[in-house]
Design a protein around this motif. Structure first.
Motif, PDB file in Angstrom:
ATOM      1  N   ALA A  46     -98.916 -40.481 -79.027  1.00  0.00           N
ATOM      2  CA  ALA A  46     -99.501 -39.255 -78.482  1.00  0.00           C
ATOM      3  C   ALA A  46     -98.508 -38.096 -78.480  1.00  0.00           C
ATOM      4  CB  ALA A  46    -100.004 -39.502 -77.057  1.00  0.00           C
ATOM      5  N   HIS A  47     -97.273 -38.373 -78.867  1.00  0.00           N
ATOM      6  CA  HIS A  47     -96.226 -37.353 -78.876  1.00  0.00           C
ATOM      7  C   HIS A  47     -95.670 -37.135 -80.285  1.00  0.00           C
ATOM      8  CE1 HIS A  47     -96.078 -37.071 -74.474  1.00  0.00           C
ATOM      9  NE2 HIS A  47     -96.455 -38.337 -74.547  1.00  0.00           N
ATOM     10  N   GLY A  48     -96.492 -37.440 -81.278  1.00  0.00           N
ATOM     11  CA  GLY A  48     -96.109 -37.167 -82.662  1.00  0.00           C
ATOM     12  C   GLY A  48     -95.316 -38.244 -83.363  1.00  0.00           C
ATOM     13  N   LEU A  49     -95.185 -39.417 -82.753  1.00  0.00           N
ATOM     14  CA  LEU A  49     -94.441 -40.491 -83.400  1.00  0.00           C
ATOM     15  C   LEU A  49     -95.237 -41.794 -83.358  1.00  0.00           C
ATOM     16  CD1 LEU A  49     -91.792 -41.151 -84.866  1.00  0.00           C
ATOM     17  CD2 LEU A  49     -90.797 -41.734 -82.655  1.00  0.00           C
ATOM     18  N   PRO A  50     -96.342 -41.845 -84.127  1.00  0.00           N
ATOM     19  CA  PRO A  50     -97.107 -43.100 -84.169  1.00  0.00           C
ATOM     20  C   PRO A  50     -96.328 -44.172 -84.933  1.00  0.00           C
ATOM     21  CG  PRO A  50     -97.971 -41.557 -85.776  1.00  0.00           C
ATOM     22  CD  PRO A  50     -96.892 -40.822 -85.016  1.00  0.00           C
ATOM     23  N   LEU A  51     -96.212 -45.340 -84.324  1.00  0.00           N
ATOM     24  CA  LEU A  51     -95.491 -46.457 -84.925  1.00  0.00           C
ATOM     25  C   LEU A  51     -96.427 -47.640 -85.071  1.00  0.00           C
ATOM     26  CD1 LEU A  51     -92.288 -46.143 -82.700  1.00  0.00           C
ATOM     27  CD2 LEU A  51     -92.517 -45.406 -85.090  1.00  0.00           C
ATOM     28  N   ASP A  52     -96.187 -48.451 -86.080  1.00  0.00           N
ATOM     29  CA  ASP A  52     -96.956 -49.670 -86.322  1.00  0.00           C
ATOM     30  C   ASP A  52     -96.175 -50.817 -85.687  1.00  0.00           C
ATOM     31  OD1 ASP A  52     -98.570 -51.673 -87.291  1.00  0.00           O
ATOM     32  OD2 ASP A  52     -97.979 -51.414 -89.389  1.00  0.00           O
ATOM     33  N   LEU A  53     -96.546 -51.184 -84.471  1.00  0.00           N
ATOM     34  CA  LEU A  53     -95.776 -52.143 -83.680  1.00  0.00           C
ATOM     35  C   LEU A  53     -96.283 -53.571 -83.818  1.00  0.00           C
ATOM     36  CD1 LEU A  53     -95.519 -50.148 -80.323  1.00  0.00           C
ATOM     37  CD2 LEU A  53     -93.926 -50.129 -82.255  1.00  0.00           C
ATOM     38  N   VAL A  54     -95.349 -54.506 -83.745  1.00  0.00           N
ATOM     39  CA  VAL A  54     -95.633 -55.936 -83.629  1.00  0.00           C
ATOM     40  C   VAL A  54     -94.709 -56.461 -82.534  1.00  0.00           C
ATOM     41  CG1 VAL A  54     -95.615 -58.189 -84.767  1.00  0.00           C
ATOM     42  CG2 VAL A  54     -96.197 -56.129 -86.081  1.00  0.00           C
ATOM     43  N   LEU A  55     -95.285 -56.998 -81.460  1.00  0.00           N
ATOM     44  CA  LEU A  55     -94.479 -57.564 -80.390  1.00  0.00           C
ATOM     45  C   LEU A  55     -94.109 -58.994 -80.747  1.00  0.00           C
ATOM     46  CD1 LEU A  55     -96.487 -56.382 -77.237  1.00  0.00           C
ATOM     47  CD2 LEU A  55     -94.901 -55.090 -78.697  1.00  0.00           C
ATOM     48  N   VAL A  56     -92.854 -59.354 -80.462  1.00  0.00           N
ATOM     49  CA  VAL A  56     -92.381 -60.710 -80.757  1.00  0.00           C
ATOM     50  C   VAL A  56     -91.727 -61.291 -79.511  1.00  0.00           C
ATOM     51  CG1 VAL A  56     -90.852 -62.140 -82.160  1.00  0.00           C
ATOM     52  CG2 VAL A  56     -92.076 -60.216 -83.206  1.00  0.00           C
ATOM     53  N   TYR A  57     -92.259 -62.422 -79.063  1.00  0.00           N
ATOM     54  CA  TYR A  57     -91.678 -63.165 -77.951  1.00  0.00           C
ATOM     55  C   TYR A  57     -90.814 -64.278 -78.529  1.00  0.00           C
ATOM     56  CZ  TYR A  57     -91.126 -66.524 -74.229  1.00  0.00           C
ATOM     57  OH  TYR A  57     -90.584 -67.407 -73.348  1.00  0.00           O
ATOM     58  N   VAL A  58     -89.539 -64.305 -78.143  1.00  0.00           N
ATOM     59  CA  VAL A  58     -88.615 -65.355 -78.583  1.00  0.00           C
ATOM     60  C   VAL A  58     -88.320 -66.259 -77.395  1.00  0.00           C
ATOM     61  CG1 VAL A  58     -86.337 -65.874 -79.538  1.00  0.00           C
ATOM     62  CG2 VAL A  58     -87.578 -63.842 -80.327  1.00  0.00           C
ATOM     63  N   ASP A  59     -88.657 -67.521 -77.528  1.00  0.00           N
ATOM     64  CA  ASP A  59     -88.376 -68.524 -76.502  1.00  0.00           C
ATOM     65  C   ASP A  59     -86.934 -68.994 -76.677  1.00  0.00           C
ATOM     66  OD1 ASP A  59     -88.223 -70.691 -74.798  1.00  0.00           O
ATOM     67  OD2 ASP A  59     -89.989 -71.705 -75.593  1.00  0.00           O
ATOM     68  N   HIS A  60     -86.096 -68.757 -75.657  1.00  0.00           N
ATOM     69  CA  HIS A  60     -84.695 -69.179 -75.731  1.00  0.00           C
ATOM     70  C   HIS A  60     -84.497 -70.628 -75.313  1.00  0.00           C
ATOM     71  CE1 HIS A  60     -84.286 -64.779 -75.555  1.00  0.00           C
ATOM     72  NE2 HIS A  60     -83.298 -65.015 -76.392  1.00  0.00           N
ATOM     73  N   GLY A  61     -85.563 -71.254 -74.804  1.00  0.00           N
ATOM     74  CA  GLY A  61     -85.470 -72.649 -74.422  1.00  0.00           C
ATOM     75  C   GLY A  61     -84.765 -72.886 -73.097  1.00  0.00           C
ATOM     76  N   TRP A  62     -84.546 -71.854 -72.308  1.00  0.00           N
ATOM     77  CA  TRP A  62     -83.802 -71.985 -71.055  1.00  0.00           C
ATOM     78  C   TRP A  62     -84.704 -72.167 -69.852  1.00  0.00           C
ATOM     79  CZ3 TRP A  62     -79.215 -68.016 -70.688  1.00  0.00           C
ATOM     80  CH2 TRP A  62     -78.347 -68.208 -71.757  1.00  0.00           C
ATOM     81  N   ARG A  63     -85.885 -71.610 -69.885  1.00  0.00           N
ATOM     82  CA  ARG A  63     -86.710 -71.528 -68.675  1.00  0.00           C
ATOM     83  C   ARG A  63     -87.686 -72.689 -68.534  1.00  0.00           C
ATOM     84  NH1 ARG A  63     -87.672 -66.934 -66.036  1.00  0.00           N
ATOM     85  NH2 ARG A  63     -89.876 -66.730 -66.517  1.00  0.00           N
ATOM     86  N   GLY A  64     -87.711 -73.573 -69.485  1.00  0.00           N
ATOM     87  CA  GLY A  64     -88.639 -74.689 -69.434  1.00  0.00           C
ATOM     88  C   GLY A  64     -89.981 -74.313 -70.032  1.00  0.00           C
ATOM     89  N   PRO A  65     -90.752 -75.315 -70.445  1.00  0.00           N
ATOM     90  CA  PRO A  65     -92.014 -75.048 -71.139  1.00  0.00           C
ATOM     91  C   PRO A  65     -93.026 -74.255 -70.323  1.00  0.00           C
ATOM     92  CG  PRO A  65     -91.360 -77.351 -71.391  1.00  0.00           C
ATOM     93  CD  PRO A  65     -90.419 -76.740 -70.409  1.00  0.00           C
ATOM     94  N   ALA A  66     -93.151 -74.525 -69.038  1.00  0.00           N
ATOM     95  CA  ALA A  66     -94.166 -73.836 -68.233  1.00  0.00           C
ATOM     96  C   ALA A  66     -93.842 -72.344 -68.094  1.00  0.00           C
ATOM     97  CB  ALA A  66     -94.285 -74.476 -66.857  1.00  0.00           C
ATOM     98  N   ALA A  67     -92.584 -72.030 -67.787  1.00  0.00           N
ATOM     99  CA  ALA A  67     -92.194 -70.622 -67.646  1.00  0.00           C
ATOM    100  C   ALA A  67     -92.267 -69.912 -68.995  1.00  0.00           C
ATOM    101  CB  ALA A  67     -90.795 -70.506 -67.063  1.00  0.00           C
ATOM    102  N   ALA A  68     -91.856 -70.589 -70.060  1.00  0.00           N
ATOM    103  CA  ALA A  68     -91.925 -69.981 -71.391  1.00  0.00           C
ATOM    104  C   ALA A  68     -93.377 -69.694 -71.771  1.00  0.00           C
ATOM    105  CB  ALA A  68     -91.272 -70.889 -72.428  1.00  0.00           C
ATOM    106  N   GLU A  69     -94.267 -70.606 -71.430  1.00  0.00           N
ATOM    107  CA  GLU A  69     -95.692 -70.399 -71.719  1.00  0.00           C
ATOM    108  C   GLU A  69     -96.233 -69.209 -70.930  1.00  0.00           C
ATOM    109  OE1 GLU A  69     -98.823 -70.651 -73.902  1.00  0.00           O
ATOM    110  OE2 GLU A  69     -97.183 -72.059 -74.198  1.00  0.00           O
ATOM    111  N   ALA A  70     -95.826 -69.092 -69.668  1.00  0.00           N
ATOM    112  CA  ALA A  70     -96.270 -67.950 -68.850  1.00  0.00           C
ATOM    113  C   ALA A  70     -95.711 -66.636 -69.395  1.00  0.00           C
ATOM    114  CB  ALA A  70     -95.856 -68.157 -67.397  1.00  0.00           C
TER     115      ALA A  70
END
Length: 193
Positions: free
Chosen positions: A49-73
């Protein structure tokens, strides 16, 4: 008389332009579901909306530290953010079990996975949410280790990420983390701690 700070969107726009982002750039945004990266994703999306439209892709990287349940959340929160912003989301697996749970190993894993994601979606830019607080911490840590002039220069706002022609950008280096949280709250955007 002190002047008021510019609105955060103006600071984000200046930061995005300062790191060389251009209208239409395909940008992979590293998002952990925390406040800083959530704000980065929202701000980059708002720049359209301020003249800089970007084509975004969000990427979640699981570091393996928080455990499967927290990583899933965390991943679910990033998915919900992608839906809210109308942008696609990719998820990266945790590192192999033999990778040590150390900051340096986590950083290497994160950048390898963000580079892979950028290559997969045809992006040449990866944006991360390092901010003024991270920059200050980096400077202090490097000074304590006895770094020379290069080391105490801090994190660059833009640098090459590996040998794949991908650029890593940090458009929020001039922003205090409290400003990011305040902006999220003012826009009713939640995040995970």
């Amino acid at each position: 008389m002190a002047t008021a700070a510019p609105p955060l969107i103006d600071v984000a726009l200046a930061g995005a332009r300062g790191v060389g982002l251009c209208p239409g750039d395909r940008v992979v945004v590293g998002v952990s579901a925390g406040a800083d990266s959530t704000a980065l994703a929202c701000l980059l999306r708002a720049l359209a909306a301020h003249g800089l439209p970007l084509d975004l892709v969000l990427v979640y990287v699981d570091h393996g530290w928080r455990g499967p349940a927290a990583a899933e959340a965390d991943a679910a929160a990033v998915e919900a953010l992608g839906q809210r912003l109308g942008v696609p989301v990719r998820r990266s697996p945790p590192p192999p079990p033999e990778v040590p749970q150390a900051e340096d190993a986590a950083r290497r894993h994160r950048y390898v996975e963000l580079t892979r994601a950028a290559q997969a979606v045809g992006a040449t830019v990866v944006a991360v949410a390092h901010h003024l607080g991270d920059q200050a911490e980096t400077l202090v840590m490097r000074a304590m280790r006895g770094s020379g002039p290069y080391g105490v220069a801090g994190m660059p706002a833009r640098r090459r990420l590996g040998d794949a022609g991908i650029q890593l950008v940090r458009p929020l280096l001039a922003v205090h983390p409290d400003a990011l949280r305040a902006w999220l709250e003012s826009h009713s955007v939640s995040w995970r701690e």
